[in-house]
Motif scaffolding. Structure first.
Motif, PDB file in Angstrom:
ATOM      1  N   ALA A 592      -3.343   7.649   5.109  1.00 35.79           N
ATOM      2  CA  ALA A 592      -2.184   6.948   4.543  1.00 35.79           C
ATOM      3  C   ALA A 592      -2.043   5.551   5.123  1.00 35.79           C
ATOM      4  N   GLN A 593      -2.350   5.383   6.405  1.00 32.21           N
ATOM      5  CA  GLN A 593      -2.246   4.064   7.013  1.00 32.21           C
ATOM      6  C   GLN A 593      -3.283   3.096   6.470  1.00 32.21           C
ATOM      7  N   SER A 594      -4.421   3.598   6.042  1.00 33.91           N
ATOM      8  CA  SER A 594      -5.458   2.720   5.486  1.00 33.91           C
ATOM      9  C   SER A 594      -5.320   2.552   3.979  1.00 33.91           C
ATOM     10  N   ALA A 595      -4.415   3.271   3.332  1.00 37.83           N
ATOM     11  CA  ALA A 595      -4.197   3.150   1.883  1.00 37.83           C
ATOM     12  C   ALA A 595      -2.693   3.119   1.635  1.00 37.83           C
ATOM     13  N   LEU A 596      -2.063   2.019   2.057  1.00 41.68           N
ATOM     14  CA  LEU A 596      -0.610   1.941   2.010  1.00 41.68           C
ATOM     15  C   LEU A 596      -0.067   1.879   0.593  1.00 41.68           C
ATOM     16  N   ARG A 597      -0.893   1.524  -0.396  1.00 40.72           N
ATOM     17  CA  ARG A 597      -0.435   1.459  -1.782  1.00 40.72           C
ATOM     18  C   ARG A 597      -0.915   2.640  -2.605  1.00 40.72           C
ATOM     19  N   ASP A 598      -1.449   3.666  -1.968  1.00 42.00           N
ATOM     20  CA  ASP A 598      -1.933   4.854  -2.663  1.00 42.00           C
ATOM     21  C   ASP A 598      -0.851   5.922  -2.579  1.00 42.00           C
ATOM     22  N   ALA A 599      -0.203   6.189  -3.707  1.00 45.22           N
ATOM     23  CA  ALA A 599       0.872   7.176  -3.724  1.00 45.22           C
ATOM     24  C   ALA A 599       0.354   8.562  -3.382  1.00 45.22           C
ATOM     25  N   ASP A 600      -0.873   8.898  -3.798  1.00 52.56           N
ATOM     26  CA  ASP A 600      -1.423  10.222  -3.504  1.00 52.56           C
ATOM     27  C   ASP A 600      -1.629  10.420  -2.011  1.00 52.56           C
ATOM     28  N   ALA A 601      -2.173   9.416  -1.320  1.00 50.32           N
ATOM     29  CA  ALA A 601      -2.388   9.530   0.125  1.00 50.32           C
ATOM     30  C   ALA A 601      -1.066   9.683   0.862  1.00 50.32           C
ATOM     31  N   GLN A 602      -0.051   8.917   0.463  1.00 51.14           N
ATOM     32  CA  GLN A 602       1.253   9.032   1.116  1.00 51.14           C
ATOM     33  C   GLN A 602       1.873  10.399   0.856  1.00 51.14           C
TER      34      GLN A 602
END
Length: 795
Positions: A592-602
């Motif tokens: 999540a920290q490396s994909a801050l704009r990825d809703a799925d990761a968050q």
């Protein structure tokens, strides 16, 4: 420092540490520094009635190792008998050191030192350095007063005595041989484990305790990582007990975990290896706990791994949030710039048509004036009676006609230079220009001469040829000929593009810009934001009995490269399947920290944290995901599972399609102005050639309606983006009392719970003024909240 014991008249302050201990489990005796070591390393000044000294042992040590700081006061018999009040001790200011008072002061019986009898008192304090490098302990100060005579009313004389400053050299913990599970513990330690119950059942929480004890600063011992495959483990409370009665600081620290078994049968409590650094042997070692087995019976609160049948939560599939509604973060800087360009340039076609109408009326007025001037020149040429009354009228008529033809005011052609410049700029040849200038010069010379005036009044009497040369008809015919040459050579309209054509071109360009540049940008997925392909995983997630309470932001690493993200995501999914929720939370947090704009990761990070009982991380992950993809119904459902303070008021996430509204606003704005431009073009047909297919009434009405739609959609997009923007929002990391003013002594106004969402209002002296989701506004300590928006993220 401490005062002298009862019956003594002086307060003698000091701190010492003993440097001897026995390593746990090794039964190896070590040399121990004497509590009166300072007496052997200092020299008493017999000229002083009270002497004062300080020293540190050892002078070279490691970070976290206990050091000795001893203060000794040497009291002569004469001074002891004369003291009327306790001396005042000013301790040194300790920086970069943690201090503990050790045991009781040591009294050394009076002895003869260089011919004088002194009684010594030694006090001791344990010091623990927290960072490598040289450290200086400033000199302490002792103030006392002695009477000048034996009389009770004798005046006292005040004395100030300073001891030596101590120097310490602190070495960093070596990296060679450091084990992978070492987290910074220093001392001589042992470890034991226990459960609060001998019987367990699937779904029933158990308290698992790790007790670490031994010599060292036990307050700073970090919590180790615990991995159990048959249960979920959630960190709980910690308890510390420090013993400073002996020469060495020792004690114990207990770490609790809430275990929720997920598998029935006979299970084993794993061995816990607690790595630490022994500063006395200068080696790394492990404090290893024992292992034991526990019988876990089937339960009803949580299904076992075989045959799950209760409510399931699933991880997100890659691309589940794709499309135009995927993320509000797609509205980035290039889109903002293009949107601003469309907003500013769209009204230009209509403005050009409006300006074109005004210019058309002006051109019509100028055309009428030119026609009038041409008719007058024709009358002068044909010699109509009453027109060419004199040469001055000829000059005025020719001058006005040229000014009207060149679309210039008559006052701008007064001088010869202005006339030549105006004719040349309009494309008149140099020969014609010279002829016009010479003609006007000759006409001026004759028209304003005395002969012209006399011939005008006398009816042109005299020679016939002279009369013909002086007659206005001759000059009128010549002027008309020159005007015809100027009219034929001068360009018409200045060679500029008609406003209606310019408006049509700009309108087409704006429509193409809004459709081609904005729509694909808003609808396209951002590259590199999809995680590894994963299947839908249904997992029973029961809330543990005690949620995680953190004092600071959830600490997770960051997978910097795509390959690291893929590997980290795969490991996170495996840990999640094996019910290792704490491990899965940590790994999903890195993704999540490396994909801050990825809703799925968050969303996956929040799901794993919810399973592990980490309420703070669950709120942050799900709130971020819902604000990135507000129209996802599954994310909205997960927000309803959060505490009430994390899903209401300012924590509410409205389902507003900001990118779609932005596209509608831009298209409505651009097309509306284009239709209004067509409407105004129809109203001013003189400003354009050709015809308009739409009736001007339909174009005007449609353009006005589209403008209203665009303004409404733009306002809705602005409101939605403002409501979905996480800037200024934070999550409460632990229960705390809200105060009406900064400071713990101010009046309370209710409390906040773990996971509540607040908005920052003001920062002052380590306190934050916040607005709670329920509307309350008060002050909280700055360390009790975690920002919802990561500092590294951009919008």
């Amino acid at each position: 420092m401490h005062a002298f014991r009862r019956g003594m008249r002086t307060v003698l302050c000091a701190v010492t540490v003993a440097a001897a201990t026995v390593r746990a489990g090794a039964h190896q005796a070590r040399a121990q520094t004497s509590p009166t070591r300072i007496l052997e390393s200092v020299r008493v000044d017999t000229r002083k009635p009270i002497d004062f000294h300080a020293a540190a042992f050892p002078e070279t040590l490691y970070v976290g190792q206990q050091a000795t700081y001893q203060v000794a006061v040497f009291l002569s018999n004469d001074a002891r008998s004369r003291l009327r009040r306790n001396p005042e001790f000013l301790p040194p200011e300790l920086r970069g050191l943690l201090a503990y008072e050790l045991g009781r002061p040591t009294r050394v019986p009076p002895s003869v030192i260089e011919g004088a009898v002194y009684e010594a008192h030694v006090f001791q304090r344990a010091l623990f350095p927290v960072a490598p490098g040289p450290l200086a302990v400033p000199a302490p100060q002792l103030t006392y007063a002695l009477p000048q005579s034996s009389s009770y009313f004798s005046r006292e004389e005040r004395f100030v005595v300073r001891a030596e400053s101590a120097q310490l050299v602190v070495r960093a913990i070596p990296t060679e041989g450091r084990p992978a599970n070492f987290t910074g513990a220093v001392g001589v330690l042992t470890a034991t484990t226990r459960l609060d119950s001998a019987a367990a059942r699937v779904g029933d929480p158990l308290v698992f305790t790790l007790r670490v004890q031994g010599v060292g600063n036990v307050k700073l011992l970090p919590r180790p990582q615990l991995e159990i495959d048959w249960a979920s483990a959630v960190p709980a409370t910690e308890r510390v007990r420090v013993d400073t009665a002996g020469p060495l600081v020792r004690g114990s620290k207990e770490f609790d975990w809430i275990l929720t078994p997920s598998r029935a049968g006979r299970v084993t409590i794993p061995v816990v290896h607690y790595a630490y650094f022994d500063p006395y042997l200068q080696t790394f070692a492990d404090a290893t706990s024992g292992t034991f087995e526990v019988d876990v019976r089937p339960g009803v609160l949580m299904a076992s791994e075989e045959g799950e049948s209760t409510t399931l939560l699933s991880l997100r599939r890659p691309g589940q949030s794709a499309g135009v509604l995927r993320t509000i973060a797609a509205v980035d800087t290039p889109v903002r710039i293009a949107s601003l360009a469309v907003l500013v340039l769209s009204p230009l076609p209509a403005l050009f048509f409006a300006i074109g109408g005004v210019r058309a009326r002006r051109r019509a007025a100028r055309a009428s004036r030119v026609v009038g001037s041409m008719e007058r020149m024709e009358q002068l040429r044909t010699g109509v009676a009453g027109v060419a009354s004199d040469l001055r009228a000829v000059r005025r008529t020719l001058h006005s006609a040229i000014a009207d033809r060149l679309q210039l005011p008559a006052g701008g052609l007064v001088s010869q230079r202005q006339l030549m410049r105006a004719l040349r700029r309009r494309g008149v040849t140099r020969a014609t220009t010279d002829r016009v200038v010479r003609f006007l010069d000759e006409l001026d010379a004759i028209a304003f001469s005395s002969e012209a005036a006399e011939s005008t009044t006398s009816g042109m009497a005299g020679d016939g040829q002279r009369a013909h040369w002086m007659s206005p008809s001759h000059w009128a015919q010549t002027g008309a000929t020159l005007y015809a040459a100027v009219d034929a050579e001068a360009v018409r309209g200045g060679g500029t593009l008609p406003p209606d054509r310019m408006a049509m071109h700009i309108g087409g360009v704006l429509l193409a810009l809004s459709v081609v540049a904005l729509a694909p940008k808003l609808m396209a997925q951002r590259s590199g934001e999809s995680t590894v392909n994963r299947r839908e995983i249904g997992v029973t997630l029961a809330r543990p009995a005690a949620p995680v309470v953190a004092d600071a932001a959830p600490t997770v690493g960051k997978a910097s490269t795509l390959s690291e993200r893929l590997e980290t995501d795969r490991r996170a999914v495996e840990a999640y399947e094996r019910r290792m929720f704490m491990k899965a939370t940590e790994l999903f947090g890195r993704v999540a920290q490396s994909a801050l704009r990825d809703a799925d990761a968050q969303a996956n990070w929040g799901t794993a944290a919810w399973a592990a009982g980490d309420t703070v991380s669950a709120v942050i992950g799900w709130q971020r995901a819902a604000r990135l993809n507000p129209l996802d119904a599954s994310l909205q459902e997960r927000l309803t599972m959060l505490p009430s303070g994390a899903r209401g008021g300012l924590a509410d996430v409205p389902m507003v399609p900001v990118p779609v509204l932005l596209i509608v606003a831009l298209l409505g704005w651009a097309i509306g102005w284009w239709l209004l431009a067509l409407h105004w073009r129809r109203q001013h047909p003189g400003s354009a050639g050709g015809t308009v297919t739409l009736p001007h009434s339909s174009a005007g009405t449609g353009g006005a309606l589209l403008l209203l739609v665009g303004i409404a959609a733009g306002g809705s997009a602005w409101w939605g983006r403002r409501m979905l923007d996480p800037h200024g929002l934070a999550v409460v990391s632990r229960p705390e009392t809200m105060h009406v003013a900064p400071g713990s002594d101010s009046d309370a106004m209710g409390g906040v719970s773990t996971g509540d969402v607040v908005r920052y209002v003001e920062l002052r002296e380590g306190w934050r003024r916040v607005q709670h989701a329920d509307g309350r506004i008060g002050w909280l300590p700055a360390g009790r909240t975690v920002p919802l928006r990561d500092n590294a993220s951009g919008r």
